[in-house]
Design a protein around this motif. Structure first.
Motif, PDB file in Angstrom:
ATOM      1  N   MET A   1       0.847  -1.173   0.000  1.00 52.98           N
ATOM      2  CA  MET A   1       0.000   0.000   0.000  1.00 52.98           C
ATOM      3  C   MET A   1       0.896   1.240   0.000  1.00 52.98           C
ATOM      4  N   CYS A   2       0.562   2.196  -0.830  1.00 52.96           N
ATOM      5  CA  CYS A   2       1.309   3.449  -0.922  1.00 52.96           C
ATOM      6  C   CYS A   2       1.037   4.282   0.336  1.00 52.96           C
ATOM      7  N   VAL A   3       2.100   4.753   0.995  1.00 48.73           N
ATOM      8  CA  VAL A   3       1.919   5.548   2.202  1.00 48.73           C
ATOM      9  C   VAL A   3       1.414   6.947   1.885  1.00 48.73           C
ATOM     10  N   GLY A   4       1.493   7.358   0.635  1.00 48.78           N
ATOM     11  CA  GLY A   4       1.021   8.683   0.242  1.00 48.78           C
ATOM     12  C   GLY A   4      -0.475   8.701  -0.022  1.00 48.78           C
ATOM     13  N   CYS A   5      -0.916   7.954  -1.028  1.00 50.84           N
ATOM     14  CA  CYS A   5      -2.324   7.980  -1.425  1.00 50.84           C
ATOM     15  C   CYS A   5      -3.148   6.877  -0.768  1.00 50.84           C
ATOM     16  N   ARG A   6      -2.492   5.941  -0.095  1.00 44.04           N
ATOM     17  CA  ARG A   6      -3.154   4.842   0.621  1.00 44.04           C
ATOM     18  C   ARG A   6      -3.913   3.889  -0.316  1.00 44.04           C
ATOM     19  N   VAL A   7      -3.449   3.749  -1.552  1.00 43.87           N
ATOM     20  CA  VAL A   7      -4.057   2.840  -2.517  1.00 43.87           C
ATOM     21  C   VAL A   7      -3.202   1.582  -2.596  1.00 43.87           C
ATOM     22  N   LEU A  14       5.301  -0.270  -6.921  1.00 41.45           N
ATOM     23  CA  LEU A  14       5.643   0.619  -5.819  1.00 41.45           C
ATOM     24  C   LEU A  14       7.152   0.664  -5.612  1.00 41.45           C
ATOM     25  N   LEU A  15       7.620   1.771  -5.067  1.00 38.06           N
ATOM     26  CA  LEU A  15       9.023   1.951  -4.717  1.00 38.06           C
ATOM     27  C   LEU A  15       9.176   1.743  -3.225  1.00 38.06           C
ATOM     28  N   ARG A  16      10.110   0.902  -2.828  1.00 43.31           N
ATOM     29  CA  ARG A  16      10.389   0.710  -1.408  1.00 43.31           C
ATOM     30  C   ARG A  16      11.313   1.828  -0.955  1.00 43.31           C
ATOM     31  N   GLY A  36      10.756  -0.982   5.750  1.00 43.56           N
ATOM     32  CA  GLY A  36      10.528  -0.203   4.542  1.00 43.56           C
ATOM     33  C   GLY A  36       9.110   0.326   4.462  1.00 43.56           C
ATOM     34  N   ALA A  37       8.947   1.399   3.718  1.00 40.26           N
ATOM     35  CA  ALA A  37       7.638   1.952   3.395  1.00 40.26           C
ATOM     36  C   ALA A  37       7.518   1.927   1.877  1.00 40.26           C
ATOM     37  N   ALA A  58       5.164   4.944   9.397  1.00 43.13           N
ATOM     38  CA  ALA A  58       5.411   3.666   8.719  1.00 43.13           C
ATOM     39  C   ALA A  58       6.784   3.086   9.075  1.00 43.13           C
ATOM     40  N   LEU A  59       7.767   3.962   9.223  1.00 40.66           N
ATOM     41  CA  LEU A  59       9.129   3.495   9.507  1.00 40.66           C
ATOM     42  C   LEU A  59       9.461   3.532  10.996  1.00 40.66           C
ATOM     43  N   ARG A  60       8.477   3.945  11.807  1.00 40.33           N
ATOM     44  CA  ARG A  60       8.626   4.014  13.266  1.00 40.33           C
ATOM     45  C   ARG A  60       9.807   4.891  13.679  1.00 40.33           C
ATOM     46  N   LEU A  61       9.779   6.118  13.169  1.00 40.97           N
ATOM     47  CA  LEU A  61      10.824   7.089  13.466  1.00 40.97           C
ATOM     48  C   LEU A  61      10.287   8.125  14.431  1.00 40.97           C
ATOM     49  N   GLY A  62      11.156   8.721  15.207  1.00 42.66           N
ATOM     50  CA  GLY A  62      10.741   9.743  16.151  1.00 42.66           C
ATOM     51  C   GLY A  62      10.480  11.084  15.490  1.00 42.66           C
ATOM     52  N   ALA A  63      11.234  11.407  14.450  1.00 38.45           N
ATOM     53  CA  ALA A  63      11.102  12.691  13.770  1.00 38.45           C
ATOM     54  C   ALA A  63      10.935  12.460  12.272  1.00 38.45           C
TER      55      ALA A  63
END
Length: 79
Positions: A1-7, A14-16, A36-37, A58-63
């Motif tokens: 699933m694309c993290v941008g458009c959620r499709v 898709l690009l990892r 990866g996202a 998605a990547l579980r980052l703090g910032a």
């Protein structure tokens, strides 16, 4: 699933993207280690993901990571 458009889309469409030392890197071969996202090869999807702070979740980052390298890669692959 694309993290941008959620499709949902096939992996081949898709690009990892992975985060390395606070920067987002494209992983076209899908071999870099780590979480990866997934993102369409589209600047609109990248803009949506940045606006929604989707990479941080998605990547579980703090910032929010640096997206300049990913932006250059997408601009180069589209042109």
């Amino acid at each position: 699933m694309c993290v941008g458009c959620r499709v949902r889309a096939a992996r081949a469409d898709l690009l990892r993207v992975v985060a390395v030392e606070g920067a987002l890197l494209p992983d076209p071969d899908k071999r870099l280690p780590g979480r990866g996202a997934w993102l369409h090869h589209d600047l609109g999807c990248l803009e949506q993901a940045i606006r929604r702070r989707a990479f941080s979740r998605a990547l579980r980052l703090g910032a929010m990571p640096d997206t300049s390298g990913l932006l250059r890669y997408l601009r180069g692959s589209i042109e």
